[in-house]
Motif scaffolding. Structure first.
Motif, PDB file in Angstrom:
ATOM      1  N   LYS A 141       0.834  -1.201   0.000  1.00  0.00           N
ATOM      2  CA  LYS A 141       0.000   0.000   0.000  1.00  0.00           C
ATOM      3  C   LYS A 141       0.873   1.257   0.000  1.00  0.00           C
ATOM      4  CE  LYS A 141      -3.015  -1.170   3.365  1.00  0.00           C
ATOM      5  NZ  LYS A 141      -4.162  -0.909   4.256  1.00  0.00           N
ATOM      6  N   PHE A 142       1.957   1.205   0.755  1.00  0.00           N
ATOM      7  CA  PHE A 142       2.861   2.358   0.829  1.00  0.00           C
ATOM      8  C   PHE A 142       3.473   2.648  -0.546  1.00  0.00           C
ATOM      9  CE2 PHE A 142       7.311   3.861   1.718  1.00  0.00           C
ATOM     10  CZ  PHE A 142       6.958   5.155   2.038  1.00  0.00           C
ATOM     11  N   GLN A 143       3.931   1.589  -1.198  1.00  0.00           N
ATOM     12  CA  GLN A 143       4.542   1.790  -2.525  1.00  0.00           C
ATOM     13  C   GLN A 143       3.527   2.314  -3.525  1.00  0.00           C
ATOM     14  OE1 GLN A 143       7.699  -0.627  -4.190  1.00  0.00           O
ATOM     15  NE2 GLN A 143       7.147  -2.194  -2.734  1.00  0.00           N
ATOM     16  N   LEU A 144       2.314   1.782  -3.445  1.00  0.00           N
ATOM     17  CA  LEU A 144       1.272   2.251  -4.356  1.00  0.00           C
ATOM     18  C   LEU A 144       0.981   3.732  -4.099  1.00  0.00           C
ATOM     19  CD1 LEU A 144      -0.742   1.360  -6.587  1.00  0.00           C
ATOM     20  CD2 LEU A 144      -2.440   1.182  -4.773  1.00  0.00           C
ATOM     21  N   ALA A 145       0.940   4.112  -2.820  1.00  0.00           N
ATOM     22  CA  ALA A 145       0.690   5.517  -2.482  1.00  0.00           C
ATOM     23  C   ALA A 145       1.759   6.413  -3.107  1.00  0.00           C
ATOM     24  CB  ALA A 145       0.663   5.694  -0.968  1.00  0.00           C
ATOM     25  N   LEU A 146       3.013   5.972  -3.045  1.00  0.00           N
ATOM     26  CA  LEU A 146       4.095   6.764  -3.649  1.00  0.00           C
ATOM     27  C   LEU A 146       3.892   6.889  -5.156  1.00  0.00           C
ATOM     28  CD1 LEU A 146       7.284   5.335  -1.868  1.00  0.00           C
ATOM     29  CD2 LEU A 146       6.199   7.545  -1.456  1.00  0.00           C
ATOM     30  N   VAL A 147       3.632   5.759  -5.785  1.00  0.00           N
ATOM     31  CA  VAL A 147       3.511   5.736  -7.243  1.00  0.00           C
ATOM     32  C   VAL A 147       2.310   6.568  -7.713  1.00  0.00           C
ATOM     33  CG1 VAL A 147       2.951   4.193  -9.165  1.00  0.00           C
ATOM     34  CG2 VAL A 147       4.733   3.561  -7.558  1.00  0.00           C
ATOM     35  N   MET A 148       1.211   6.493  -6.974  1.00  0.00           N
ATOM     36  CA  MET A 148       0.011   7.228  -7.377  1.00  0.00           C
ATOM     37  C   MET A 148       0.092   8.706  -6.994  1.00  0.00           C
ATOM     38  SD  MET A 148      -1.631   4.978  -9.085  1.00  0.00           S
ATOM     39  CE  MET A 148      -2.984   6.045  -9.576  1.00  0.00           C
ATOM     40  N   SER A 149       1.087   9.083  -6.220  1.00  0.00           N
ATOM     41  CA  SER A 149       1.242  10.497  -5.861  1.00  0.00           C
ATOM     42  C   SER A 149       2.028  11.275  -6.911  1.00  0.00           C
ATOM     43  CB  SER A 149       1.941  10.641  -4.504  1.00  0.00           C
ATOM     44  OG  SER A 149       1.133  10.106  -3.500  1.00  0.00           O
ATOM     45  N   ARG A 150       2.431  10.592  -7.966  1.00  0.00           N
ATOM     46  CA  ARG A 150       3.027  11.324  -9.087  1.00  0.00           C
ATOM     47  C   ARG A 150       1.921  11.735 -10.041  1.00  0.00           C
ATOM     48  NH1 ARG A 150       7.555   8.155 -12.110  1.00  0.00           N
ATOM     49  NH2 ARG A 150       7.384  10.061 -13.337  1.00  0.00           N
ATOM     50  N   LYS A 151       2.101  12.869 -10.678  1.00  0.00           N
ATOM     51  CA  LYS A 151       1.117  13.270 -11.679  1.00  0.00           C
ATOM     52  C   LYS A 151       1.644  12.821 -13.043  1.00  0.00           C
ATOM     53  CE  LYS A 151      -1.594  17.231 -13.185  1.00  0.00           C
ATOM     54  NZ  LYS A 151      -2.705  16.362 -13.532  1.00  0.00           N
ATOM     55  N   ALA A 152       1.479  11.548 -13.315  1.00  0.00           N
ATOM     56  CA  ALA A 152       2.078  10.962 -14.515  1.00  0.00           C
ATOM     57  C   ALA A 152       1.047  10.844 -15.634  1.00  0.00           C
ATOM     58  CB  ALA A 152       2.635   9.589 -14.172  1.00  0.00           C
ATOM     59  N   LYS A 153       1.550  10.627 -16.848  1.00  0.00           N
ATOM     60  CA  LYS A 153       0.635  10.366 -17.967  1.00  0.00           C
ATOM     61  C   LYS A 153       0.280   8.892 -18.045  1.00  0.00           C
ATOM     62  CE  LYS A 153       1.340  13.890 -21.489  1.00  0.00           C
ATOM     63  NZ  LYS A 153       1.869  14.145 -22.852  1.00  0.00           N
ATOM     64  N   ILE A 154       1.198   8.058 -17.555  1.00  0.00           N
ATOM     65  CA  ILE A 154       0.986   6.615 -17.613  1.00  0.00           C
ATOM     66  C   ILE A 154       1.345   6.008 -16.256  1.00  0.00           C
ATOM     67  CG2 ILE A 154       1.729   4.448 -18.711  1.00  0.00           C
ATOM     68  CD1 ILE A 154       2.498   6.124 -21.191  1.00  0.00           C
ATOM     69  N   TYR A 155       0.441   5.238 -15.708  1.00  0.00           N
ATOM     70  CA  TYR A 155       0.747   4.487 -14.490  1.00  0.00           C
ATOM     71  C   TYR A 155       0.794   3.018 -14.872  1.00  0.00           C
ATOM     72  CZ  TYR A 155      -0.691   8.780 -12.172  1.00  0.00           C
ATOM     73  OH  TYR A 155      -0.787  10.091 -11.771  1.00  0.00           O
ATOM     74  N   ILE A 156       1.892   2.353 -14.532  1.00  0.00           N
ATOM     75  CA  ILE A 156       1.973   0.924 -14.797  1.00  0.00           C
ATOM     76  C   ILE A 156       2.125   0.212 -13.470  1.00  0.00           C
ATOM     77  CG2 ILE A 156       3.236  -0.921 -15.955  1.00  0.00           C
ATOM     78  CD1 ILE A 156       3.977   1.011 -18.146  1.00  0.00           C
ATOM     79  N   LEU A 157       1.129  -0.571 -13.117  1.00  0.00           N
ATOM     80  CA  LEU A 157       1.109  -1.205 -11.802  1.00  0.00           C
ATOM     81  C   LEU A 157       1.167  -2.716 -11.991  1.00  0.00           C
ATOM     82  CD1 LEU A 157      -1.928   0.884 -10.411  1.00  0.00           C
ATOM     83  CD2 LEU A 157       0.486   1.523 -10.418  1.00  0.00           C
ATOM     84  N   ASP A 158       2.275  -3.299 -11.573  1.00  0.00           N
ATOM     85  CA  ASP A 158       2.453  -4.740 -11.751  1.00  0.00           C
ATOM     86  C   ASP A 158       1.993  -5.460 -10.482  1.00  0.00           C
ATOM     87  OD1 ASP A 158       3.131  -7.145 -12.843  1.00  0.00           O
ATOM     88  OD2 ASP A 158       5.282  -6.741 -13.038  1.00  0.00           O
ATOM     89  N   GLU A 159       0.881  -6.145 -10.571  1.00  0.00           N
ATOM     90  CA  GLU A 159       0.300  -6.891  -9.436  1.00  0.00           C
ATOM     91  C   GLU A 159       0.187  -6.055  -8.154  1.00  0.00           C
ATOM     92  OE1 GLU A 159      -0.909  -9.979  -9.355  1.00  0.00           O
ATOM     93  OE2 GLU A 159      -0.132 -10.930 -11.169  1.00  0.00           O
ATOM     94  N   PRO A 160      -0.568  -4.984  -8.191  1.00  0.00           N
ATOM     95  CA  PRO A 160      -0.634  -4.141  -6.981  1.00  0.00           C
ATOM     96  C   PRO A 160      -1.458  -4.738  -5.852  1.00  0.00           C
ATOM     97  CG  PRO A 160      -2.108  -3.281  -8.650  1.00  0.00           C
ATOM     98  CD  PRO A 160      -1.366  -4.426  -9.281  1.00  0.00           C
TER      99      PRO A 160
END
Lengths: 119, 232
Positions: free
Chosen positions: B135-154
């Motif tokens: 959950k912590f890692q996902l929070a970090l990744v989703m806190s970027r304002k990116a054009k593409i989010y790639i989530l491998d087995e979140p």
């Protein structure tokens, strides 16, 4: 988060939920409805699914869009009344058919209904 | 408009074993896309290629109109399938790392997500439970304002209640024009958020369709269709 039947397109289920909220008065004519984003989070589904549901509700006349302001529940009370009647009819018909398939006649169906203490 | 991710005839082998076969995909912005396949079907290989971690492949890939490189790394926010933090790192170290690495990282957003998950600052990451770490890692990744989010087995290691929370984080935080490409083999819990699904089997794309149309056509859930498609 709302529970959905994954076998049926989710936008159709969202349409039904909102129609029911209009029928039972939770949403009143002229009420502003939640934004796509808010609804997406409330229901826990994709924003495009909500968009599709709202599009259908608008096409059927249950909601209307005020440009740049938002979407509102329609004032068309006749439409809402017609839908309510159809909805009730469908449920009652289903119920009566089930009861009849168990060999219960109309008189007893009414008796069972009166005996049933809901809630 | 051109697709944000364009993949043409992508092939990749490990030695003699072909792991991706003629993969062609055009993915557009504004969609949450499920990349679905059993273990070993090629999901992670495809994702690693998109993130520039594997280079010896054949075929053509354009991301936002450009070859994989600096630009693609800048616009992709990537959650790998295994934790990548060093043992000594604390949650605060990870926040600082993200601040340093990514211009589009929103520290306030990350802090408020951590707050909601009851993750404190200055805690050693290795002391978090597996689910918390995810959950912590996902929070970090989703806190970027990116054009593409790639989530491998979140959602691999978390319990069902946490899954709802994770769906909530994704829906709340992705930009409406962005792509979220999410790989998983746990479909039932998450299929309600997909616009499109891609089925990958032995390195080949066997299906790529709109989820609602698929449900309507087959009168079944994506989970059921997946089980039929991949029956052993």
């Amino acid at each position: 988060m709302e529970k959905f039947d994954a076998n049926i397109p989710i936008y159709i289920q969202v349409v039904d939920i909102i129609k029911r909220e209009i029928v039972n008065g939770k949403l009143k004519p002229g009420d502003k409805i939640l934004s796509v984003r808010e609804m997406s989070i409330k229901f826990g589904v994709n924003p495009n699914t909500i968009q599709k549901a709202l599009f259908q509700l608008e096409r059927e006349g249950f909601i209307r869009t005020e440009r740049a302001v938002g979407k509102y529940v329609s004032d068309n009370e006749e439409l809402i009344e017609v839908y309510k009647k159809e909805y009730i009819h469908t449920i009652v018909l289903q119920f009566v058919q089930q009861m009849e398939s168990m060999g219960i006649d109309r008189k007893d169906i009414i008796k069972y209904l009166e005996e049933e203490n809901h809630g | 408009m051109d697709s944000l991710i364009q993949i043409q005839y992508l092939n990749k082998s490990y030695g003699k074993k072909k792991v991706l076969k003629d993969v062609c995909l055009h993915l557009e912005g504004g969609k949450i896309i499920g990349l679905l396949g059993p273990n070993g079907s090629g999901k992670t290989t495809l994702i690693k290629i998109l993130n520039g971690l594997l280079k010896d492949y054949e075929g053509k890939i354009l991301i936002d109109g450009q070859n994989i490189g600096l630009h693609s790394k800048k616009i992709i926010s990537y959650l790998p399938d295994e934790p990548y933090f060093e043992n000594w790192m604390t949650t605060t170290d990870a926040l600082n790392l993200f601040c340093d690495l990514y211009d589009d990282f929103d520290l306030d957003k990350a802090l408020s997500l951590m707050d909601r998950m009851d993750i404190e600052k200055k805690i050693k990451i290795k002391e978090l439970s597996k689910g918390m770490k995810e959950k912590f890692q996902l929070a970090l990744v989703m806190s970027r304002k990116a054009k593409i989010y790639i989530l491998d087995e979140p959602i691999g290691g978390v319990d069902p209640a946490a899954r709802d929370f994770i769906l909530d984080i994704i829906l709340n935080n992705y930009d409406r024009d962005a792509i979220v490409l999410l790989s998983t083999h746990l479909i039932a819990d998450i299929e309600r958020i997909f616009d499109e699904v891609i089925f990958i089997k032995d390195g080949s794309i066997v299906l790529h369709e709109d989820t609602e149309e698929l449900r309507e056509k087959r009168q079944a859930s994506i989970d059921t269709i997946f089980r039929e498609e991949f029956r052993c």
